[in-house]
Structure formats: structure tokens, C-alpha cells
Design a protein around this motif. Structure first.
Motif, PDB file in Angstrom:
ATOM      1  N   LEU A 106       6.238  14.622   0.297  1.00  0.00           N
ATOM      2  CA  LEU A 106       7.433  15.440   0.503  1.00  0.00           C
ATOM      3  C   LEU A 106       8.389  14.853   1.542  1.00  0.00           C
ATOM      4  O   LEU A 106       9.533  15.309   1.649  1.00  0.00           O
ATOM      5  N   ASN A 107       7.932  13.863   2.306  1.00  0.00           N
ATOM      6  CA  ASN A 107       8.776  13.288   3.357  1.00  0.00           C
ATOM      7  C   ASN A 107       8.926  11.776   3.233  1.00  0.00           C
ATOM      8  O   ASN A 107       9.325  11.111   4.194  1.00  0.00           O
ATOM      9  N   ALA A 108       8.640  11.257   2.044  1.00  0.00           N
ATOM     10  CA  ALA A 108       8.647   9.804   1.850  1.00  0.00           C
ATOM     11  C   ALA A 108      10.024   9.190   2.083  1.00  0.00           C
ATOM     12  O   ALA A 108      10.134   8.007   2.421  1.00  0.00           O
ATOM     13  N   HIS A 109      11.074   9.973   1.923  1.00  0.00           N
ATOM     14  CA  HIS A 109      12.440   9.445   2.053  1.00  0.00           C
ATOM     15  C   HIS A 109      12.909   9.345   3.503  1.00  0.00           C
ATOM     16  O   HIS A 109      13.960   8.768   3.782  1.00  0.00           O
ATOM     17  N   SER A 110      12.139   9.900   4.436  1.00  0.00           N
ATOM     18  CA  SER A 110      12.580   9.972   5.832  1.00  0.00           C
ATOM     19  C   SER A 110      11.562   9.294   6.745  1.00  0.00           C
ATOM     20  O   SER A 110      10.429   9.772   6.890  1.00  0.00           O
ATOM     21  N   ILE A 277      16.570  26.448   4.984  1.00  0.00           N
ATOM     22  CA  ILE A 277      15.670  25.962   6.032  1.00  0.00           C
ATOM     23  C   ILE A 277      14.236  25.908   5.519  1.00  0.00           C
ATOM     24  O   ILE A 277      13.484  24.970   5.807  1.00  0.00           O
ATOM     25  N   LEU A 278      13.859  26.912   4.723  1.00  0.00           N
ATOM     26  CA  LEU A 278      12.482  26.957   4.204  1.00  0.00           C
ATOM     27  C   LEU A 278      12.173  25.799   3.258  1.00  0.00           C
ATOM     28  O   LEU A 278      11.012  25.491   3.016  1.00  0.00           O
ATOM     29  N   THR A 279      13.219  25.179   2.711  1.00  0.00           N
ATOM     30  CA  THR A 279      13.004  24.034   1.807  1.00  0.00           C
ATOM     31  C   THR A 279      13.182  22.699   2.539  1.00  0.00           C
ATOM     32  O   THR A 279      13.170  21.651   1.894  1.00  0.00           O
ATOM     33  N   GLN A 280      13.336  22.749   3.856  1.00  0.00           N
ATOM     34  CA  GLN A 280      13.444  21.518   4.637  1.00  0.00           C
ATOM     35  C   GLN A 280      12.131  20.738   4.513  1.00  0.00           C
ATOM     36  O   GLN A 280      11.046  21.308   4.609  1.00  0.00           O
ATOM     37  N   PRO A 281      12.186  19.410   4.256  1.00  0.00           N
ATOM     38  CA  PRO A 281      10.972  18.634   3.930  1.00  0.00           C
ATOM     39  C   PRO A 281       9.849  18.706   4.970  1.00  0.00           C
ATOM     40  O   PRO A 281       8.675  18.801   4.594  1.00  0.00           O
ATOM     41  N   ALA A 287       3.674  23.186   5.812  1.00  0.00           N
ATOM     42  CA  ALA A 287       3.185  24.454   5.252  1.00  0.00           C
ATOM     43  C   ALA A 287       2.336  24.223   4.006  1.00  0.00           C
ATOM     44  O   ALA A 287       1.236  24.780   3.875  1.00  0.00           O
ATOM     45  N   LEU A 288       2.832  23.404   3.076  1.00  0.00           N
ATOM     46  CA  LEU A 288       2.097  23.170   1.829  1.00  0.00           C
ATOM     47  C   LEU A 288       0.849  22.325   2.053  1.00  0.00           C
ATOM     48  O   LEU A 288      -0.169  22.507   1.377  1.00  0.00           O
ATOM     49  N   ALA A 289       0.927  21.395   2.994  1.00  0.00           N
ATOM     50  CA  ALA A 289      -0.257  20.567   3.306  1.00  0.00           C
ATOM     51  C   ALA A 289      -1.378  21.421   3.871  1.00  0.00           C
ATOM     52  O   ALA A 289      -2.544  21.245   3.507  1.00  0.00           O
ATOM     53  N   GLN A 350      10.735  19.418  15.560  1.00  0.00           N
ATOM     54  CA  GLN A 350       9.615  20.165  16.133  1.00  0.00           C
ATOM     55  C   GLN A 350       9.672  21.632  15.706  1.00  0.00           C
ATOM     56  O   GLN A 350       8.643  22.242  15.408  1.00  0.00           O
ATOM     57  N   GLN A 351      10.897  22.179  15.679  1.00  0.00           N
ATOM     58  CA  GLN A 351      11.081  23.572  15.274  1.00  0.00           C
ATOM     59  C   GLN A 351      10.681  23.778  13.819  1.00  0.00           C
ATOM     60  O   GLN A 351       9.986  24.737  13.482  1.00  0.00           O
ATOM     61  N   TYR A 352      11.108  22.864  12.946  1.00  0.00           N
ATOM     62  CA  TYR A 352      10.744  22.954  11.529  1.00  0.00           C
ATOM     63  C   TYR A 352       9.221  22.875  11.358  1.00  0.00           C
ATOM     64  O   TYR A 352       8.624  23.629  10.578  1.00  0.00           O
TER      65      TYR A 352
END
Length: 383
Positions: A106-110, A277-281, A287-289, A350-352
Motif C-alpha cells: 500500500l506504500n510502495a510508491h512512497s 484521510i482514512l484512505t491515506q496510504p 490499520a489493514l496490516a 506520525q499522526q496518520y
């Protein structure tokens, strides 16, 4: 006094205290006191802010306790033989790898977002055992033993990850001096010194040197723990120094250190929270992990071990109860929040991640509790 004694002897009590502290932080951070809450954490004393003293200093006691528990479990406890280590060891590994893969996908692009891959690594043993206790007395003892063993092992994995992946810059002089102190501690152990005082005094020096070295200071607690003697000698009245220290620290860590850490790090502002915000990577990844990755990795591993004959299903437990246990392992509060502080420098990330930890842990706790309560009750009726 009886109430205090009961709390001290309860496995679930530290989890309850942590829940209360986290909820209090959320309430304060989203009230008119929120500005004062954050200002208090930024007050500096002796070169560190209040938040840094909590996260780098006080939390060293938590890591010392983790190290003591790991050493005891591997030496004389539930993990003292390879046959007892196989199932929780493999399950813990599955519960680390699968969440990491989900987060990375989910974060491979960043490149910056990828730094948080280890946030969903470890199960919060205080929270998880607290929820397990709330599920009622019909939960098989084997599940509690397995949950504790998995949590101990993935705490150990988390410590290794912190040491190898979250050390940005190393000052070799201080690290070398820390190594000298460590060798001195090992020598004390080999010479049969069982009094705790010299170990603890050298432990304070070790903490300061590790802090200055660039390696995270809390790891000094783990190193110190591994040098504490397990057995005493015939002359000394202190029969088991390690257990003496562990029992002495347990109430302070369970009822002060961890709740204090939770209060200092769970103060997330919910202002402006929306679907975007809830769909932020980073948030979704954490959350999903925690919620899907932990249960999938742990349950699939336990199931595979049973099918291949590597290790049997926990005694007296149904597969639904084992699945509920795997879901509970998605509660990753304390260590997840701690790794978050190391993974990201940017306050927004950190907040996310904090929100992701809350969401994943809450879903895991509620679903795990519901499944355990329902299927434990049904199992009792059937028998």
C-alpha cells in the motif's frame, strides 16, 4: 489493600490501565486542553523534552522488562525447549512478514511512507491479555500460553528490527564505550555476582552511552536484561536475581511506564477526520496490516503447522478459537506507537500512523473478543 493486590496479580489490569490512559489522551487532545497537553510534552529538562524523557528514558524500563521476560521464557519458561518454540516462533514470524507485505504493497510508491513497514510488527501483550481475560473463564489455558509466547517472540523480533533498521547515525566512540560496559556486565555474570546493584548502576551508564551513540537508548534495557543472572548462588539469599528484578519492575512498568507512554503518545487530534484521510496510504497500511495481516499470517501459519505435523493445534481449543486468538494479535498498541516514532520524522505521517494503530487495534480487539466469547461459550455448551 486487597484491591491493589488483586490488580497487581491480574494479567488484564495493565491492559485496562493502558486503555484508560489512551482514552484519556484522546479526550484531552481533542478538548480545550489539547494545546496545553502538547505544550507540556515539549517542555525541556536536562537536554531532553518531556516526551523524549518518556520515550527514550522511562521506556527503557519497559524494554528491560521485555528482555527479562524473553530471557526467562527461553531459559526456564514456556519457550525453554525447541519443541515448545516451534509453533509460537513460526506463528510470530508469519505475523511479522504478512503485515509488512501488506503495508509495503500500500506504500510502495512512497519512499518516506515505506519507512513505516515495521509499525505493525508486534502484538501488545498487555492489551491482548486484557481482552483475552475479558472474554471469560471458558477460554482454554493453551490459548493464553500461545498468545503470551507469540507476543514475547514478536517483541524480540521488534527489538532486532529497531536495532538494525531504525538507527540513522552511529557515534562509534560512544558505541565502543557501550560495548565495554556490556562486556563488564557479562563479566559480572560470569564471576557469579548476583547482587543487582552493580548491574543497575552500570545499566544507567549503558543507557546514557547508547543514547549518545545514536542507537535507540531503550535497547540498553534489553542488553542489560540479558546479562542479569538467572540463578543465584548458595551463599546469596537472592536465589533468582532475574525474577527478583522482573517482579520488582512489573507493577511499575504495567501501571506507570506503559500507561504514561500511552498517554504521551495517544493524543491524536480527530479534527478534520474524513474519508480522504482514512484512505491515506500510511494510515490504511498500518490499520489493514494489523487487522488483516496479523490474523492471516498467524492463523495460516498455525493451520499449516497442524496440517504438516510440525506442531498440533493448541490443546482444548477449536479452530475458531485459534482464529480469534490470531485476530487478537492485531492489537499492536505500545510497540507500534514506539516504532512509529522511529520510522517517521514528519509529524503528519506520525499522526496518520497513530490513527492506523488505533483503528487496526480497535477492530482486532473488538472482533477477537467477540469471537472468543461466542465460540468459547458454544464450546462449553457442546461439552
Amino acid at each position: 489493600m486487597r484491591v491493589l493486590a488483586a490488580l497487581n496479580n491480574s494479567d488484564s489490569a495493565p491492559g485496562v490501565f493502558l486503555m484508560v490512559a489512551a482514552l484519556a489522551a484522546l479526550i484531552v487532545a481533542n478538548s480545550p486542553l489539547g494545546e496545553g497537553y502538547h505544550a507540556l510534552l515539549e517542555i525541556h529538562a536536562a537536554g531532553l523534552s518531556v516526551e523524549e524523557w518518556i520515550n527514550d528514558g522511562v521506556m527503557a524500563l519497559f524494554f528491560l522488562t521485555v528482555g527479562l521476560e524473553v530471557k526467562r521464557e527461553f531459559a526456564v519458561g514456556q519457550l525453554n525447549r525447541w519443541s515448545l518454540r516451534v509453533l509460537p516462533g513460526l506463528a510470530a514470524a508469519g505475523g511479522v512478514v504478512v503485515p509488512a507485505l501488506i503495508y509495503v504493497a500500500l506504500n510502495a510508491h512512497s519512499a518516506e511512507g515505506l519507512h513505516g513497514w515495521a509499525i505493525p510488527t508486534a502484538t501488545d501483550i498487555a492489551f491482548a491479555l486484557g481482552v483475552l481475560a475479558l472474554a471469560g473463564p471458558r477460554v482454554p489455558l493453551s490459548l493464553k500460553v500461545l498468545l503470551t509466547a507469540i507476543a514475547v517472540i514478536d517483541d524480540l523480533i521488534a527489538v532486532v528490527i529497531i536495532a538494525f533498521f531504525y538507527t540513522a547515525h552511529i557515534e562509534m566512540l560512544y558505541l565502543g564505550l557501550a560495548a565495554v560496559i556490556t562486556l563488564t556486565l557479562v563479566a559480572l555474570n560470569r564471576l557469579g555476582v548476583v547482587k543487582l546493584t552493580p548491574y543497575l548502576l552500570l545499566g544507567v551508564v549503558l543507557w546514557w552511552l547508547v543514547l549518545k551513540s545514536g542507537v535507540h537508548a531503550t535497547l540498553a534495557g534489553v542488553v542489560l536484561a540479558l546479562t542479569i543472572p538467572l540463578q543465584g548462588n548458595k551463599v546469596s539469599r537472592q536465589v533468582r536475581p532475574l525474577e527478583t528484578l522482573e517482579h520488582g519492575l512489573a507493577p511499575w512498568v504495567g501501571f506507570l511506564v506503559i500507561p504514561l507512554f500511552g498517554f504521551a503518545n495517544a493524543g491524536v487530534s480527530l479534527a478534520g477526520l474524513n474519508v480522504e484521510i482514512l484512505t491515506q496510504p500510511v494510515l490504511m497500511g498500518v490499520a489493514l496490516a494489523l487487522f488483516f495481516g496479523k490474523q492471516l499470517g498467524i492463523f495460516a501459519t498455525i493451520r499449516l503447522c497442524a496440517l504438516t505435523g510440525i506442531a498440533p493445534r493448541p490443546e482444548g481449543a477449536s479452530w475458531w478459537q485459534v482464529y480469534a486468538l490470531a485476530v487478537l494479535c492485531g492489537i499492536g498498541f505500545t510497540m507500534s506507537l514506539f516504532v512509529n516514532l522511529l520510522a517517521f520524522d514528519h509529524p503528519e505521517l506520525q499522526q496518520y500512523a497513530r490513527l492506523g494503530v488505533f483503528i487496526g487495534s480497535l477492530l482486532s480487539g473488538v472482533l477477537g473478543w467477540g469471537l472468543l466469547r461466542f465460540f468459547s461459550r458454544r464450546s462449553a455448551v457442546e461439552h
